[in-house]
Write a protein that holds these residues in place. Sequence first.
Motif, PDB file in Angstrom:
ATOM      1  N   LYS B  65       0.779  -1.104   0.090  1.00  0.00           N
ATOM      2  CA  LYS B  65       0.094  -0.153  -0.047  1.00  0.00           C
ATOM      3  C   LYS B  65       0.877   1.180   0.062  1.00  0.00           C
ATOM      4  CE  LYS B  65      -4.263  -1.593   1.847  1.00  0.00           C
ATOM      5  NZ  LYS B  65      -5.013  -1.959   3.046  1.00  0.00           N
ATOM      6  N   LEU B  66       2.192   1.327   0.516  1.00  0.00           N
ATOM      7  CA  LEU B  66       2.739   2.663   0.756  1.00  0.00           C
ATOM      8  C   LEU B  66       4.226   2.456   0.365  1.00  0.00           C
ATOM      9  CD1 LEU B  66       2.445   5.614   1.635  1.00  0.00           C
ATOM     10  CD2 LEU B  66       3.326   4.657   3.723  1.00  0.00           C
ATOM     11  N   LEU B  67       5.032   1.425   1.013  1.00  0.00           N
ATOM     12  CA  LEU B  67       6.335   1.262   1.191  1.00  0.00           C
ATOM     13  C   LEU B  67       6.861   1.031  -0.258  1.00  0.00           C
ATOM     14  CD1 LEU B  67       7.219  -0.572   4.397  1.00  0.00           C
ATOM     15  CD2 LEU B  67       6.946   1.930   3.984  1.00  0.00           C
ATOM     16  N   ALA B  68       6.487   0.137  -0.885  1.00  0.00           N
ATOM     17  CA  ALA B  68       6.742  -0.059  -2.401  1.00  0.00           C
ATOM     18  C   ALA B  68       5.948   0.400  -3.557  1.00  0.00           C
ATOM     19  CB  ALA B  68       7.184  -1.650  -2.476  1.00  0.00           C
ATOM     20  N   ASN B  69       6.517   0.654  -4.554  1.00  0.00           N
ATOM     21  CA  ASN B  69       5.703   0.850  -5.775  1.00  0.00           C
ATOM     22  C   ASN B  69       5.960  -0.476  -6.650  1.00  0.00           C
ATOM     23  OD1 ASN B  69       4.740   1.182  -8.276  1.00  0.00           O
ATOM     24  ND2 ASN B  69       5.697   3.262  -8.589  1.00  0.00           N
ATOM     25  N   THR B  70       4.880  -1.616  -6.547  1.00  0.00           N
ATOM     26  CA  THR B  70       5.015  -2.738  -6.862  1.00  0.00           C
ATOM     27  C   THR B  70       5.225  -2.880  -8.436  1.00  0.00           C
ATOM     28  OG1 THR B  70       2.811  -3.047  -6.636  1.00  0.00           O
ATOM     29  CG2 THR B  70       4.282  -3.829  -4.706  1.00  0.00           C
ATOM     30  N   VAL B  71       4.630  -1.821  -9.089  1.00  0.00           N
ATOM     31  CA  VAL B  71       4.858  -1.735 -10.645  1.00  0.00           C
ATOM     32  C   VAL B  71       6.310  -2.025 -11.086  1.00  0.00           C
ATOM     33  CG1 VAL B  71       4.478  -0.546 -12.779  1.00  0.00           C
ATOM     34  CG2 VAL B  71       2.819  -0.550 -11.020  1.00  0.00           C
ATOM     35  N   ILE B  72       7.210  -1.091 -10.308  1.00  0.00           N
ATOM     36  CA  ILE B  72       8.685  -1.253 -10.646  1.00  0.00           C
ATOM     37  C   ILE B  72       9.592  -1.792  -9.832  1.00  0.00           C
ATOM     38  CG2 ILE B  72       8.471   0.764 -12.451  1.00  0.00           C
ATOM     39  CD1 ILE B  72       9.497   2.704 -10.097  1.00  0.00           C
ATOM     40  N   GLU B  73       8.962  -1.956  -8.641  1.00  0.00           N
ATOM     41  CA  GLU B  73       9.816  -2.314  -7.295  1.00  0.00           C
ATOM     42  C   GLU B  73       9.604  -3.583  -6.800  1.00  0.00           C
ATOM     43  OE1 GLU B  73      11.235   1.946  -5.404  1.00  0.00           O
ATOM     44  OE2 GLU B  73       9.235   1.148  -4.810  1.00  0.00           O
ATOM     45  N   ASP B  74      10.485  -4.471  -6.274  1.00  0.00           N
ATOM     46  CA  ASP B  74      10.398  -5.769  -5.584  1.00  0.00           C
ATOM     47  C   ASP B  74      10.553  -5.304  -3.820  1.00  0.00           C
ATOM     48  OD1 ASP B  74       9.917  -7.419  -7.572  1.00  0.00           O
ATOM     49  OD2 ASP B  74      12.004  -7.417  -8.140  1.00  0.00           O
ATOM     50  N   TYR B  75      10.233  -6.212  -3.212  1.00  0.00           N
ATOM     51  CA  TYR B  75      10.112  -5.918  -1.754  1.00  0.00           C
ATOM     52  C   TYR B  75      10.601  -7.125  -1.160  1.00  0.00           C
ATOM     53  CZ  TYR B  75       5.351  -7.255  -0.822  1.00  0.00           C
ATOM     54  OH  TYR B  75       4.337  -7.777  -0.721  1.00  0.00           O
TER      55      TYR B  75
END
Lengths: 80, 80
Positions: B65-75
């Motif tokens: 929801k907030l910490l990662a932009n899952t379109v371009i980032e993995d977490y």
Amino acid sequence: MIKARVTVTLKNGVLDPQGKAIEGGLGALGFDGIGSIRQGKIFDVELNTADAEAAKTSIANMCEKLLANTVIEDYAVEIL
Amino acid sequence: MIKARVTVTLKNGVLDPQGKAIEGGLGALGFDGIGSIRQGKIFDVELNTADAEAAKTSIANMCEKLLANTVIEDYAVEIL
């Protein structure tokens, strides 16, 4: 080719306004029970060498000179 | 109290201009043999709970929801 991950974090006691803002944002999204959040940086470095010890020394130098502000930040180097 | 470290990195193939700038900066400082540098973020999260599984789920939700932009980032979430 040596891969390493450098982790740069704020020293204890250094104010982290960005972390505070994220805490506020998560609270506004309905997440509760958050004690604290502190933000840091990582650098995934690839070096064209096969000598892990030399790589570690070289990366520590990079941290001292550019990657970390050693007045307010700590860094850790991990060879992967 | 559970402590966790969230690591957010750009997905492979996503351009990292900040990493490129750091490569250039290190080159200008005289460091050679650098293959590539990619930058990412970490979040050190403290949660007021004793349930590690619940904490992990909650933090994964925070990432979505907030910490990662899952379109371009993995977490990745690591309970410490």
